[in-house]
Design a protein around this motif. Structure first.
Motif, PDB file in Angstrom:
ATOM      1  N   GLU A   1      74.743  27.568  27.215  1.00  0.00           N
ATOM      2  CA  GLU A   1      74.489  27.256  28.625  1.00  0.00           C
ATOM      3  C   GLU A   1      73.020  26.909  28.852  1.00  0.00           C
ATOM      4  OE1 GLU A   1      75.922  30.131  31.367  1.00  0.00           O
ATOM      5  OE2 GLU A   1      77.899  30.301  30.434  1.00  0.00           O
ATOM      6  N   VAL A   2      72.137  27.665  28.218  1.00  0.00           N
ATOM      7  CA  VAL A   2      70.708  27.383  28.367  1.00  0.00           C
ATOM      8  C   VAL A   2      70.354  26.051  27.712  1.00  0.00           C
ATOM      9  CG1 VAL A   2      68.373  28.167  27.813  1.00  0.00           C
ATOM     10  CG2 VAL A   2      70.096  29.820  28.550  1.00  0.00           C
ATOM     11  N   VAL A   3      70.902  25.796  26.532  1.00  0.00           N
ATOM     12  CA  VAL A   3      70.642  24.527  25.849  1.00  0.00           C
ATOM     13  C   VAL A   3      71.042  23.342  26.730  1.00  0.00           C
ATOM     14  CG1 VAL A   3      71.330  23.091  23.888  1.00  0.00           C
ATOM     15  CG2 VAL A   3      70.789  25.508  23.527  1.00  0.00           C
ATOM     16  N   ARG A   4      72.166  23.474  27.421  1.00  0.00           N
ATOM     17  CA  ARG A   4      72.617  22.384  28.306  1.00  0.00           C
ATOM     18  C   ARG A   4      71.739  22.251  29.548  1.00  0.00           C
ATOM     19  NH1 ARG A   4      77.834  24.399  26.865  1.00  0.00           N
ATOM     20  NH2 ARG A   4      77.918  25.645  28.783  1.00  0.00           N
TER      21      ARG A   4
ATOM     22  N   ASP B   1      56.620  25.241  27.552  1.00  0.00           N
ATOM     23  CA  ASP B   1      56.983  24.250  26.541  1.00  0.00           C
ATOM     24  C   ASP B   1      58.315  24.557  25.875  1.00  0.00           C
ATOM     25  OD1 ASP B   1      54.570  22.623  26.655  1.00  0.00           O
ATOM     26  OD2 ASP B   1      53.564  24.377  25.804  1.00  0.00           O
ATOM     27  N   GLY B   2      58.758  25.812  25.945  1.00  0.00           N
ATOM     28  CA  GLY B   2      60.023  26.210  25.346  1.00  0.00           C
ATOM     29  C   GLY B   2      60.463  27.542  25.914  1.00  0.00           C
ATOM     30  N   VAL B   3      61.705  27.896  25.630  1.00  0.00           N
ATOM     31  CA  VAL B   3      62.227  29.199  26.054  1.00  0.00           C
ATOM     32  C   VAL B   3      62.859  29.885  24.850  1.00  0.00           C
ATOM     33  CG1 VAL B   3      62.606  28.549  28.459  1.00  0.00           C
ATOM     34  CG2 VAL B   3      64.452  28.229  26.793  1.00  0.00           C
ATOM     35  N   CYS B   4      62.773  31.195  24.852  1.00  0.00           N
ATOM     36  CA  CYS B   4      63.440  32.016  23.841  1.00  0.00           C
ATOM     37  C   CYS B   4      64.563  32.758  24.529  1.00  0.00           C
ATOM     38  CB  CYS B   4      62.451  32.994  23.210  1.00  0.00           C
ATOM     39  SG  CYS B   4      63.192  34.094  21.970  1.00  0.00           S
ATOM     40  N   VAL B   5      65.793  32.441  24.180  1.00  0.00           N
ATOM     41  CA  VAL B   5      66.969  33.050  24.810  1.00  0.00           C
ATOM     42  C   VAL B   5      67.313  34.333  24.078  1.00  0.00           C
ATOM     43  CG1 VAL B   5      69.401  32.751  25.348  1.00  0.00           C
ATOM     44  CG2 VAL B   5      67.849  30.823  25.529  1.00  0.00           C
TER      45      VAL B   5
ATOM     46  N   VAL C   1      70.300  31.725  32.559  1.00  0.00           N
ATOM     47  CA  VAL C   1      70.034  30.305  32.779  1.00  0.00           C
ATOM     48  C   VAL C   1      68.997  30.137  33.880  1.00  0.00           C
ATOM     49  CG1 VAL C   1      71.028  28.127  33.560  1.00  0.00           C
ATOM     50  CG2 VAL C   1      72.303  29.565  31.961  1.00  0.00           C
ATOM     51  N   GLY C   2      69.115  30.939  34.933  1.00  0.00           N
ATOM     52  CA  GLY C   2      68.160  30.858  36.041  1.00  0.00           C
ATOM     53  C   GLY C   2      66.734  31.129  35.597  1.00  0.00           C
ATOM     54  N   GLU C   3      66.559  32.127  34.735  1.00  0.00           N
ATOM     55  CA  GLU C   3      65.220  32.417  34.226  1.00  0.00           C
ATOM     56  C   GLU C   3      64.691  31.250  33.401  1.00  0.00           C
ATOM     57  OE1 GLU C   3      65.769  37.306  33.925  1.00  0.00           O
ATOM     58  OE2 GLU C   3      65.707  36.081  32.112  1.00  0.00           O
ATOM     59  N   ALA C   4      65.560  30.645  32.611  1.00  0.00           N
ATOM     60  CA  ALA C   4      65.144  29.507  31.803  1.00  0.00           C
ATOM     61  C   ALA C   4      64.700  28.341  32.684  1.00  0.00           C
ATOM     62  CB  ALA C   4      66.282  29.074  30.886  1.00  0.00           C
ATOM     63  N   LEU C   5      65.441  28.076  33.742  1.00  0.00           N
ATOM     64  CA  LEU C   5      65.084  26.988  34.648  1.00  0.00           C
ATOM     65  C   LEU C   5      63.751  27.266  35.337  1.00  0.00           C
ATOM     66  CD1 LEU C   5      68.601  26.272  36.193  1.00  0.00           C
ATOM     67  CD2 LEU C   5      67.311  24.793  34.633  1.00  0.00           C
ATOM     68  N   THR C   6      63.516  28.515  35.706  1.00  0.00           N
ATOM     69  CA  THR C   6      62.237  28.888  36.312  1.00  0.00           C
ATOM     70  C   THR C   6      61.083  28.628  35.351  1.00  0.00           C
ATOM     71  OG1 THR C   6      63.213  30.575  37.749  1.00  0.00           O
ATOM     72  CG2 THR C   6      60.880  30.814  37.234  1.00  0.00           C
ATOM     73  N   ALA C   7      61.267  29.049  34.095  1.00  0.00           N
ATOM     74  CA  ALA C   7      60.216  28.886  33.090  1.00  0.00           C
ATOM     75  C   ALA C   7      59.878  27.408  32.884  1.00  0.00           C
ATOM     76  CB  ALA C   7      60.654  29.527  31.774  1.00  0.00           C
TER      77      ALA C   7
ATOM     78  N   VAL D   1      68.373  22.991  30.009  1.00  0.00           N
ATOM     79  CA  VAL D   1      66.947  22.659  29.911  1.00  0.00           C
ATOM     80  C   VAL D   1      66.713  21.575  28.863  1.00  0.00           C
ATOM     81  CG1 VAL D   1      66.277  24.980  30.638  1.00  0.00           C
ATOM     82  CG2 VAL D   1      66.426  24.451  28.188  1.00  0.00           C
ATOM     83  N   GLU D   2      65.591  20.893  28.979  1.00  0.00           N
ATOM     84  CA  GLU D   2      65.251  19.823  28.048  1.00  0.00           C
ATOM     85  C   GLU D   2      64.013  20.172  27.233  1.00  0.00           C
ATOM     86  OE1 GLU D   2      65.010  16.154  30.182  1.00  0.00           O
ATOM     87  OE2 GLU D   2      67.135  16.171  30.737  1.00  0.00           O
ATOM     88  N   VAL D   3      63.861  21.447  26.917  1.00  0.00           N
ATOM     89  CA  VAL D   3      62.781  21.903  26.043  1.00  0.00           C
ATOM     90  C   VAL D   3      63.419  22.620  24.864  1.00  0.00           C
ATOM     91  CG1 VAL D   3      61.142  22.144  27.949  1.00  0.00           C
ATOM     92  CG2 VAL D   3      62.548  24.114  27.249  1.00  0.00           C
ATOM     93  N   PRO D   4      62.687  22.831  23.777  1.00  0.00           N
ATOM     94  CA  PRO D   4      63.264  23.568  22.641  1.00  0.00           C
ATOM     95  C   PRO D   4      63.698  24.970  23.045  1.00  0.00           C
ATOM     96  CG  PRO D   4      61.232  22.480  22.008  1.00  0.00           C
ATOM     97  CD  PRO D   4      61.324  22.351  23.497  1.00  0.00           C
ATOM     98  N   VAL D   5      64.859  25.373  22.536  1.00  0.00           N
ATOM     99  CA  VAL D   5      65.406  26.701  22.815  1.00  0.00           C
ATOM    100  C   VAL D   5      65.433  27.512  21.527  1.00  0.00           C
ATOM    101  CG1 VAL D   5      67.424  27.992  23.628  1.00  0.00           C
ATOM    102  CG2 VAL D   5      66.806  25.815  24.715  1.00  0.00           C
ATOM    103  N   ILE D   6      64.807  28.664  21.568  1.00  0.00           N
ATOM    104  CA  ILE D   6      64.783  29.598  20.436  1.00  0.00           C
ATOM    105  C   ILE D   6      65.836  30.657  20.691  1.00  0.00           C
ATOM    106  CG2 ILE D   6      63.369  31.255  19.164  1.00  0.00           C
ATOM    107  CD1 ILE D   6      60.907  29.652  20.375  1.00  0.00           C
ATOM    108  N   ALA D   7      66.635  30.975  19.686  1.00  0.00           N
ATOM    109  CA  ALA D   7      67.714  31.959  19.829  1.00  0.00           C
ATOM    110  C   ALA D   7      67.275  33.300  19.265  1.00  0.00           C
ATOM    111  CB  ALA D   7      68.966  31.480  19.102  1.00  0.00           C
ATOM    112  N   ALA D   8      67.563  34.378  19.993  1.00  0.00           N
ATOM    113  CA  ALA D   8      67.211  35.726  19.549  1.00  0.00           C
ATOM    114  C   ALA D   8      68.300  36.705  19.967  1.00  0.00           C
ATOM    115  CB  ALA D   8      65.872  36.156  20.146  1.00  0.00           C
ATOM    116  N   GLY D   9      68.531  37.704  19.110  1.00  0.00           N
ATOM    117  CA  GLY D   9      69.489  38.744  19.472  1.00  0.00           C
ATOM    118  C   GLY D   9      70.556  38.941  18.426  1.00  0.00           C
ATOM    119  N   GLY D  10      70.375  39.941  17.563  1.00  0.00           N
ATOM    120  CA  GLY D  10      71.396  40.287  16.582  1.00  0.00           C
ATOM    121  C   GLY D  10      71.432  39.404  15.353  1.00  0.00           C
TER     122      GLY D  10
END
Length: 345
Positions: free
Chosen positions: A197-200, A165-169, A153-159, A202-211
């Motif tokens: 947690e990241v979706v809650r 414009d968005g984050v990829c979790v 979450v901290g990395e997302a907030l920094t970005a 930040v207010e930018v689009p969140v991309i999901a990755a992993g498995g």
């Protein structure tokens, strides 16, 4: 490029996979099928990256992305490097090669940024850290959307604070390198633990990755708030993938039954099929990119010998579900499966 609109139109992303796996043909096939293909700038020269961008556009694809590695902070301590060099020496001798030089570099960071500012690339993403606000603003002025890959979450907030414009979790299930800004303090939680947690936060689009491998996986991530999803391992065995033949074969070989995180190949944590090299070099130092350059001749020799026990077989936890389907057919299949699973795009 307006990222929310792009992700609404193309919610299935093919992950950027460095080392030759993400080819112009793969990007073209994915984007042509209604997904979003990605080139990987990591390890490429600026000229080679420019040639790949040109190749994608010559195939007729205009909507695609390029991923860039953010440079590591500083060179590793020499004693750690020399200790690992001695450990690798026997492997190198068996392969008939020398351990590579412990080179520290920034992967042509500034030159690649210059190229991407001027190139016809709609979206640029970053891994291994977050660029400065000035870099993100420069790309925005040039009309590019930007995405930063995060594992906390901290990395997302920094970005977001710096203007992404968005984050990829990226969850811990993901194949290849962990995107953690600081590998010594990474968060190895699963995607579905981290994503909400990241979706809650930040207010930018969140991309999901992993498995993520199937439409059901995609529907689950979408229900957890993801605006889009990114899949890498699912595309590894596609004919357009540039993965080595031995790597593709290992994904279906019962000899390789699990994945594990390792620092052995590059000096950064990465998930791949558990093999001899990973087991024998579990004490590799946190020294990226030095370890990457040191093991490069060994990995290349193993690939020439088609020996998967000495190769970096990057793969996520769902690797057994990777098929040999053409990439466009796989994208169509994923859209159909997701709709059947109840998630509307």
């Amino acid at each position: 490029m307006h990222l929310p609109e792009l992700l609404r139109a193309r919610p299935i992303l093919q992950a950027p996979m460095a080392g030759g796996t993400s080819t112009p043909a793969l990007v073209h096939a994915v984007s042509g099928a209604g997904g979003l293909g990605w080139l990987a700038a990591g390890y490429l020269s600026v000229q080679a990256l420019a040639e790949q961008i040109d190749a994608v556009r010559e195939l007729g694809t205009e909507v695609f992305g390029v991923n860039v590695f953010v440079p590591s902070g500083s060179p590793a301590h020499a004693p750690l490097i020399e200790y690992y060099r001695a450990e690798l020496a026997e492997d190198a001798r068996r392969r008939g090669v020398e351990v590579g030089p412990a080179t520290y570099d920034d992967d042509a960071w500034e030159a690649k940024l210059d190229l991407l500012v001027s190139a016809s690339v709609p979206v640029v993403s970053f891994t291994f850290g977050c660029p400065s606000a000035a870099v993100l603003e420069r790309l925005r002025i040039a009309g590019k959307a930007t995405v930063v890959t995060v594992t906390t979450v901290g990395e997302a907030l920094t970005a977001v604070a710096r203007g992404a414009d968005g984050v990829c979790v990226q969850g811990a299930e993901a194949g290849g390198h962990r995107a953690t800004f600081d590998p010594a303090h990474g968060d190895d939680r699963t995607l579905l633990e981290l994503l909400p947690e990241v979706v809650r936060a930040v207010e930018v689009p969140v991309i999901a990755a992993g498995g993520l491998m199937t439409g059901t996986d995609i529907a689950t991530a979408r229900a957890a708030g993801a605006a889009a999803v990114q899949l890498g391992t699912a595309f590894l065995r596609c004919p357009e993938s540039g993965a080595q033949a031995a790597h593709k074969a290992a994904l279906a070989d019962p000899t390789f039954g699990k994945t594990a995180l390792t620092w052995a190949f590059t000096g950064r944590p990465a998930r791949g099929l558990s093999n001899r090299f990973m087991r024998e070099h579990g004490g590799a130092p946190a020294a990226y990119p030095e370890v990457h350059h040191m093991t490069k001749p060994l990995r290349a020799a193993a690939a020439r010998a088609a020996d998967p026990e000495g190769m970096a077989l990057w793969a996520g936890t769902g690797f057994r579900q990777a098929g040999e389907l053409p990439a466009a057919d796989l994208v169509a299949k994923l859209y159909t499966e997701t709709t059947e699973a109840g998630a509307r795009f």
